[in-house]
Design a protein around this motif. Structure first.
Motif, PDB file in Angstrom:
ATOM      1  N   MET A 117       0.872  -1.083   0.000  1.00 41.29           N
ATOM      2  CA  MET A 117      -0.088  -0.143   0.082  1.00 41.29           C
ATOM      3  C   MET A 117       0.784   1.272  -0.026  1.00 41.29           C
ATOM      4  O   MET A 117       1.921   0.993   0.885  1.00 41.29           O
ATOM      5  CB  MET A 117      -0.827  -0.003   1.204  1.00 41.29           C
ATOM      6  CG  MET A 117      -1.860   1.124   1.375  1.00 41.29           C
ATOM      7  SD  MET A 117      -3.109   1.143   2.671  1.00 41.29           S
ATOM      8  CE  MET A 117      -3.133  -0.459   3.265  1.00 41.29           C
ATOM      9  N   THR A 118       0.630   2.145  -0.941  1.00 43.65           N
ATOM     10  CA  THR A 118       1.281   3.410  -0.913  1.00 43.65           C
ATOM     11  C   THR A 118       0.912   4.620   0.179  1.00 43.65           C
ATOM     12  O   THR A 118      -0.367   4.836   0.201  1.00 43.65           O
ATOM     13  CB  THR A 118       1.228   4.016  -2.461  1.00 43.65           C
ATOM     14  OG1 THR A 118       1.556   3.085  -3.269  1.00 43.65           O
ATOM     15  CG2 THR A 118       1.894   5.312  -2.607  1.00 43.65           C
ATOM     16  N   LYS A 119       1.721   5.011   0.809  1.00 43.39           N
ATOM     17  CA  LYS A 119       1.415   6.146   1.799  1.00 43.39           C
ATOM     18  C   LYS A 119       0.823   7.228   1.299  1.00 43.39           C
ATOM     19  O   LYS A 119       0.879   7.682  -0.151  1.00 43.39           O
ATOM     20  CB  LYS A 119       2.704   6.314   2.553  1.00 43.39           C
ATOM     21  CG  LYS A 119       3.044   5.425   3.433  1.00 43.39           C
ATOM     22  CD  LYS A 119       4.490   6.000   4.412  1.00 43.39           C
ATOM     23  CE  LYS A 119       4.788   4.591   4.964  1.00 43.39           C
ATOM     24  NZ  LYS A 119       5.917   5.263   6.002  1.00 43.39           N
ATOM     25  N   GLY A 120      -0.014   7.934   1.932  1.00 44.69           N
ATOM     26  CA  GLY A 120      -0.778   9.276   1.748  1.00 44.69           C
ATOM     27  C   GLY A 120      -0.099  10.329   2.576  1.00 44.69           C
ATOM     28  O   GLY A 120       0.154  10.109   3.626  1.00 44.69           O
ATOM     29  N   TYR A 121       0.143  11.546   1.848  1.00 44.79           N
ATOM     30  CA  TYR A 121       0.484  12.744   2.804  1.00 44.79           C
ATOM     31  C   TYR A 121      -0.587  13.687   2.532  1.00 44.79           C
ATOM     32  O   TYR A 121      -1.150  14.176   1.657  1.00 44.79           O
ATOM     33  CB  TYR A 121       1.787  13.237   1.982  1.00 44.79           C
ATOM     34  CG  TYR A 121       2.859  12.185   2.544  1.00 44.79           C
ATOM     35  CD1 TYR A 121       3.330  12.140   3.744  1.00 44.79           C
ATOM     36  CD2 TYR A 121       3.066  11.086   1.453  1.00 44.79           C
ATOM     37  CE1 TYR A 121       4.299  11.186   4.115  1.00 44.79           C
ATOM     38  CE2 TYR A 121       4.143  10.185   1.832  1.00 44.79           C
ATOM     39  CZ  TYR A 121       4.573  10.385   3.225  1.00 44.79           C
ATOM     40  OH  TYR A 121       5.680   9.151   3.410  1.00 44.79           O
ATOM     41  N   TRP A 122      -0.919  14.347   3.727  1.00 46.34           N
ATOM     42  CA  TRP A 122      -1.985  15.483   3.748  1.00 46.34           C
ATOM     43  C   TRP A 122      -1.325  16.702   3.931  1.00 46.34           C
ATOM     44  O   TRP A 122      -0.337  16.759   4.911  1.00 46.34           O
ATOM     45  CB  TRP A 122      -2.888  15.174   4.736  1.00 46.34           C
ATOM     46  CG  TRP A 122      -3.920  16.147   5.340  1.00 46.34           C
ATOM     47  CD1 TRP A 122      -3.920  17.478   5.327  1.00 46.34           C
ATOM     48  CD2 TRP A 122      -5.143  15.915   6.142  1.00 46.34           C
ATOM     49  NE1 TRP A 122      -4.909  18.392   5.898  1.00 46.34           N
ATOM     50  CE2 TRP A 122      -5.846  17.278   6.313  1.00 46.34           C
ATOM     51  CE3 TRP A 122      -5.578  14.745   6.474  1.00 46.34           C
ATOM     52  CZ2 TRP A 122      -6.707  17.352   7.258  1.00 46.34           C
ATOM     53  CZ3 TRP A 122      -6.777  14.768   7.225  1.00 46.34           C
ATOM     54  CH2 TRP A 122      -7.480  16.058   7.426  1.00 46.34           C
ATOM     55  N   ILE A 123      -1.339  17.608   3.053  1.00 49.34           N
ATOM     56  CA  ILE A 123      -0.650  19.114   3.319  1.00 49.34           C
ATOM     57  C   ILE A 123      -1.691  20.055   3.583  1.00 49.34           C
ATOM     58  O   ILE A 123      -2.529  20.304   2.634  1.00 49.34           O
ATOM     59  CB  ILE A 123       0.336  19.335   2.194  1.00 49.34           C
ATOM     60  CG1 ILE A 123       1.174  18.383   1.810  1.00 49.34           C
ATOM     61  CG2 ILE A 123       0.876  20.917   2.215  1.00 49.34           C
ATOM     62  CD1 ILE A 123       2.205  18.305   0.387  1.00 49.34           C
ATOM     63  N   ASN A 124      -1.562  20.547   4.513  1.00 55.99           N
ATOM     64  CA  ASN A 124      -2.714  21.556   5.108  1.00 55.99           C
ATOM     65  C   ASN A 124      -1.929  23.200   5.189  1.00 55.99           C
ATOM     66  O   ASN A 124      -1.133  23.146   6.012  1.00 55.99           O
ATOM     67  CB  ASN A 124      -3.298  21.354   6.384  1.00 55.99           C
ATOM     68  CG  ASN A 124      -4.191  22.301   6.744  1.00 55.99           C
ATOM     69  OD1 ASN A 124      -5.305  22.522   6.263  1.00 55.99           O
ATOM     70  ND2 ASN A 124      -4.168  22.988   7.869  1.00 55.99           N
ATOM     71  N   THR A 125      -2.264  24.106   4.430  1.00 54.93           N
ATOM     72  CA  THR A 125      -1.594  25.408   4.691  1.00 54.93           C
ATOM     73  C   THR A 125      -2.656  26.313   4.909  1.00 54.93           C
ATOM     74  O   THR A 125      -3.558  26.686   4.219  1.00 54.93           O
ATOM     75  CB  THR A 125      -0.903  25.966   3.409  1.00 54.93           C
ATOM     76  OG1 THR A 125       0.207  24.723   3.041  1.00 54.93           O
ATOM     77  CG2 THR A 125      -0.193  27.093   3.422  1.00 54.93           C
ATOM     78  N   PHE A 126      -2.496  27.395   5.896  1.00 53.06           N
ATOM     79  CA  PHE A 126      -3.337  28.361   6.308  1.00 53.06           C
ATOM     80  C   PHE A 126      -3.044  29.528   5.625  1.00 53.06           C
ATOM     81  O   PHE A 126      -1.582  29.922   5.725  1.00 53.06           O
ATOM     82  CB  PHE A 126      -3.462  28.746   7.853  1.00 53.06           C
ATOM     83  CG  PHE A 126      -4.013  27.743   8.693  1.00 53.06           C
ATOM     84  CD1 PHE A 126      -5.318  28.066   8.871  1.00 53.06           C
ATOM     85  CD2 PHE A 126      -3.654  26.514   9.115  1.00 53.06           C
ATOM     86  CE1 PHE A 126      -6.249  26.877   9.666  1.00 53.06           C
ATOM     87  CE2 PHE A 126      -4.221  25.717   9.852  1.00 53.06           C
ATOM     88  CZ  PHE A 126      -5.458  25.865  10.002  1.00 53.06           C
ATOM     89  N   THR A 127      -3.603  30.015   4.568  1.00 53.36           N
ATOM     90  CA  THR A 127      -3.287  31.225   3.804  1.00 53.36           C
ATOM     91  C   THR A 127      -3.826  32.642   4.475  1.00 53.36           C
ATOM     92  O   THR A 127      -3.145  33.664   4.028  1.00 53.36           O
ATOM     93  CB  THR A 127      -3.831  31.154   2.505  1.00 53.36           C
ATOM     94  OG1 THR A 127      -5.392  31.007   2.618  1.00 53.36           O
ATOM     95  CG2 THR A 127      -3.337  29.886   1.644  1.00 53.36           C
TER      96      THR A 127
END
Length: 99
Positions: free
Chosen positions: A1-11
């Motif tokens: 299974m391929t990992k997933g990455y969540w990127i969250n940026t407050f603008t």
């Protein structure tokens, strides 16, 4: 299974109290859903682009797990607490096959 990455940026942040309420709810909800915080905080160096806000990088077992975390009742409660208190960009990426 391929990992997933969540990127969250407050603008943009419009209400610090709402942001604080979001952070208090979001962290536990994401960890409960299997997320591992790899990095979070303000940008240290920005070479291109204009977004300099608080950014968070979270690792999941898969992109499906990251999407499930976003859709979870706990995280949805965090989003409700945030309301119009901030503007954000959220991305979920799949890891490279050899990563």
């Amino acid at each position: 299974m391929t990992k997933g990455y969540w990127i969250n940026t407050f603008t943009a942040v419009h209400d610090d109290d709402k942001l604080k309420a979001y952070i208090e709810l979001a962290g536990p909800a994401i960890r409960e859903a299997g997320g591992k915080f790899l990095s979070r905080g303000n940008v240290v160096h920005a070479f291109e682009g204009g977004t300099l806000g608080r950014t968070t990088l979270i690792e999941f077992a898969s992109t499906d797990a990251a999407v499930a975390a976003y859709s979870s009742p706990g995280y949805q409660a965090a989003l409700e607490a945030l309301g119009d208190g901030a503007e954000r960009e959220v991305r979920i990426l799949e890891a490279l096959p050899d990563a």
